[in-house]
Design a protein around this motif. Sequence first.
Motif, PDB file in Angstrom:
ATOM      1  N   LEU A   1       0.830  -1.202   0.000  1.00 43.04           N
ATOM      2  CA  LEU A   1       0.000   0.000   0.000  1.00 43.04           C
ATOM      3  C   LEU A   1       0.866   1.256   0.000  1.00 43.04           C
ATOM      4  CD1 LEU A   1      -2.877  -0.904   2.505  1.00 43.04           C
ATOM      5  CD2 LEU A   1      -2.959  -0.849   0.015  1.00 43.04           C
ATOM      6  N   ALA A   2       1.970   1.223   0.747  1.00 46.28           N
ATOM      7  CA  ALA A   2       2.869   2.373   0.767  1.00 46.28           C
ATOM      8  C   ALA A   2       3.485   2.608  -0.607  1.00 46.28           C
ATOM      9  CB  ALA A   2       3.960   2.165   1.814  1.00 46.28           C
ATOM     10  N   GLU A   3       3.851   1.532  -1.284  1.00 44.99           N
ATOM     11  CA  GLU A   3       4.413   1.669  -2.633  1.00 44.99           C
ATOM     12  C   GLU A   3       3.391   2.260  -3.597  1.00 44.99           C
ATOM     13  OE1 GLU A   3       5.884  -2.080  -3.895  1.00 44.99           O
ATOM     14  OE2 GLU A   3       7.458  -2.196  -2.367  1.00 44.99           O
ATOM     15  N   ARG A   4       2.159   1.790  -3.529  1.00 49.99           N
ATOM     16  CA  ARG A   4       1.113   2.310  -4.411  1.00 49.99           C
ATOM     17  C   ARG A   4       0.792   3.768  -4.095  1.00 49.99           C
ATOM     18  NH1 ARG A   4      -3.973  -1.536  -4.511  1.00 49.99           N
ATOM     19  NH2 ARG A   4      -4.641   0.158  -5.907  1.00 49.99           N
ATOM     20  N   ALA A   5       0.787   4.095  -2.814  1.00 48.39           N
ATOM     21  CA  ALA A   5       0.513   5.474  -2.428  1.00 48.39           C
ATOM     22  C   ALA A   5       1.594   6.413  -2.960  1.00 48.39           C
ATOM     23  CB  ALA A   5       0.417   5.584  -0.910  1.00 48.39           C
ATOM     24  N   THR A   6       2.855   5.973  -2.899  1.00 41.23           N
ATOM     25  CA  THR A   6       3.958   6.785  -3.416  1.00 41.23           C
ATOM     26  C   THR A   6       3.868   6.923  -4.931  1.00 41.23           C
ATOM     27  OG1 THR A   6       5.399   6.086  -1.598  1.00 41.23           O
ATOM     28  CG2 THR A   6       6.464   6.964  -3.578  1.00 41.23           C
ATOM     29  N   ALA A   7       3.582   5.809  -5.612  1.00 42.20           N
ATOM     30  CA  ALA A   7       3.513   5.824  -7.075  1.00 42.20           C
ATOM     31  C   ALA A   7       2.376   6.698  -7.592  1.00 42.20           C
ATOM     32  CB  ALA A   7       3.356   4.399  -7.602  1.00 42.20           C
ATOM     33  N   THR A   8       1.293   6.810  -6.827  1.00 42.64           N
ATOM     34  CA  THR A   8       0.141   7.605  -7.273  1.00 42.64           C
ATOM     35  C   THR A   8       0.119   9.007  -6.672  1.00 42.64           C
ATOM     36  OG1 THR A   8      -1.204   6.588  -5.510  1.00 42.64           O
ATOM     37  CG2 THR A   8      -1.314   5.583  -7.701  1.00 42.64           C
ATOM     38  N   GLY A   9       1.168   9.353  -5.930  1.00 41.81           N
ATOM     39  CA  GLY A   9       1.298  10.713  -5.435  1.00 41.81           C
ATOM     40  C   GLY A   9       0.308  11.119  -4.363  1.00 41.81           C
ATOM     41  N   GLN A  10      -0.047  10.174  -3.477  1.00 41.94           N
ATOM     42  CA  GLN A  10      -0.979  10.513  -2.401  1.00 41.94           C
ATOM     43  C   GLN A  10      -0.316  11.498  -1.440  1.00 41.94           C
ATOM     44  OE1 GLN A  10      -4.062   9.460  -2.663  1.00 41.94           O
ATOM     45  NE2 GLN A  10      -3.546   8.161  -4.420  1.00 41.94           N
ATOM     46  N   PRO A  11      -1.057  12.461  -0.925  1.00 44.77           N
ATOM     47  CA  PRO A  11      -0.443  13.505  -0.083  1.00 44.77           C
ATOM     48  C   PRO A  11       0.134  12.996   1.230  1.00 44.77           C
ATOM     49  CG  PRO A  11      -2.844  13.711  -0.109  1.00 44.77           C
ATOM     50  CD  PRO A  11      -2.488  12.709  -1.170  1.00 44.77           C
ATOM     51  N   TRP A  12      -0.285  11.815   1.680  1.00 43.86           N
ATOM     52  CA  TRP A  12       0.198  11.250   2.935  1.00 43.86           C
ATOM     53  C   TRP A  12       1.124  10.051   2.690  1.00 43.86           C
ATOM     54  CZ3 TRP A  12      -1.932   6.793   1.563  1.00 43.86           C
ATOM     55  CH2 TRP A  12      -3.145   6.832   0.865  1.00 43.86           C
ATOM     56  N   ALA A  13       1.584   9.875   1.429  1.00 42.10           N
ATOM     57  CA  ALA A  13       2.361   8.683   1.056  1.00 42.10           C
ATOM     58  C   ALA A  13       3.672   8.584   1.831  1.00 42.10           C
ATOM     59  CB  ALA A  13       2.631   8.679  -0.450  1.00 42.10           C
ATOM     60  N   ALA A  14       4.390   9.701   1.967  1.00 46.38           N
ATOM     61  CA  ALA A  14       5.687   9.653   2.647  1.00 46.38           C
ATOM     62  C   ALA A  14       5.525   9.257   4.105  1.00 46.38           C
ATOM     63  CB  ALA A  14       6.381  11.004   2.530  1.00 46.38           C
ATOM     64  N   GLU A  15       4.476   9.756   4.746  1.00 46.81           N
ATOM     65  CA  GLU A  15       4.232   9.397   6.145  1.00 46.81           C
ATOM     66  C   GLU A  15       3.918   7.914   6.276  1.00 46.81           C
ATOM     67  OE1 GLU A  15       2.186  12.870   8.512  1.00 46.81           O
ATOM     68  OE2 GLU A  15       1.334  12.801   6.498  1.00 46.81           O
ATOM     69  N   LEU A  16       3.115   7.382   5.355  1.00 51.28           N
ATOM     70  CA  LEU A  16       2.802   5.954   5.395  1.00 51.28           C
ATOM     71  C   LEU A  16       4.054   5.117   5.178  1.00 51.28           C
ATOM     72  CD1 LEU A  16       0.841   3.579   5.526  1.00 51.28           C
ATOM     73  CD2 LEU A  16       0.344   3.927   3.088  1.00 51.28           C
ATOM     74  N   ALA A  17       4.871   5.495   4.206  1.00 56.24           N
ATOM     75  CA  ALA A  17       6.096   4.745   3.918  1.00 56.24           C
ATOM     76  C   ALA A  17       7.022   4.702   5.127  1.00 56.24           C
ATOM     77  CB  ALA A  17       6.812   5.358   2.717  1.00 56.24           C
ATOM     78  N   GLY A  18       7.042   5.774   5.897  1.00 55.13           N
ATOM     79  CA  GLY A  18       7.905   5.820   7.068  1.00 55.13           C
ATOM     80  C   GLY A  18       7.362   5.070   8.266  1.00 55.13           C
ATOM     81  N   ARG A  19       6.111   4.593   8.167  1.00 55.02           N
ATOM     82  CA  ARG A  19       5.483   3.919   9.302  1.00 55.02           C
ATOM     83  C   ARG A  19       5.042   2.490   8.979  1.00 55.02           C
ATOM     84  NH1 ARG A  19       4.312   9.350   9.595  1.00 55.02           N
ATOM     85  NH2 ARG A  19       4.319  10.309  11.683  1.00 55.02           N
TER      86      ARG A  19
END
Length: 308
Positions: A131-149
């Motif tokens: 989910l973190a990878e998909r959020a980053t790839a689609t430019g979600q505004p909270w993607a970086a926070e999710l990836a770090g957690r």
Amino acid sequence: MDLSRLGTPTGPLTRVHGGFANRMYRLDTEQGAFAVKELNLLDRRWTYRADDVFRFEQAAFAAGVPMAEPISASADTLVHRWVDGERVPEEPVPAAYAFEVGEVLARIHALDVAWPGVPVEEPPARDWPELAERATATGQPWAAELAGRVEAFLAIARFVDTCERPGPLVLTHRDIQPWNLLSRQGRPVVLDWELSGMLEVSGELGSTALSLAKGPGFDDIRPAVFHAVLDGYAAAGGTLPPWGPGWFAFMIGGWLGHTRWNIFRCLAGVEARTGPDLALSHESARNGVRGLPDLFGRLAELEELLMF
């Protein structure tokens, strides 16, 4: 929605914004005012048991539980008598209000209503890295926070899956939170019974008491309010289960599933026909990404702060 049975309308069906899962409308007719809820059937996380929940609501209303009168229920629409009252803000409630909520919980748990079967709860999903990878790839505004957690979310899933939850199992509302309560002349009114079902009593008490004792975060938790819920529960004949981290497992698991569900709605990137607006899904996803690791990291602190 066929609402003709509610009488001749005296005004338009009006959207009431703010629902986290479904969509709410108000309808005024010559028979009175009604809350009409359009259930989200596109991407529900579970099968809604309309007939069973409606029967439970009817029993609770007949027993004098302070709530909106249930009028009808179908697979996609719920109707209740409209209740006027003040919204309960997400901040510590007065201790007297919390005590009454505890009494209401005990009355609900004492209802003699048959419930067909106990659903087997599926283990929490472990797909947070994807989910973190998909959020980053689609430019979600909270993607970086999710990836770090991601590791924190995997640890939360393990906790929810393995933590012992003191019983007994009770038939209950399962979601008495500030946003599902009104204050009418300073007294509680319970709304939104769609999640009703069987639950360990510790999960119901922990979730309700903590939500009423805190503000939006976890820096302002009032132990006196938390214990007022439990005092009200005991005063009305309820038995408190053994204390421990399992009191918060249901709350954390519910928030985990809600966050993941909203993440999927955000990843789709379109405004769905039912359920929360896309902007609200983004807000819920962001709040979960930030708030869940904070709550999980404070479990030991909560246990010490709220210990009997």
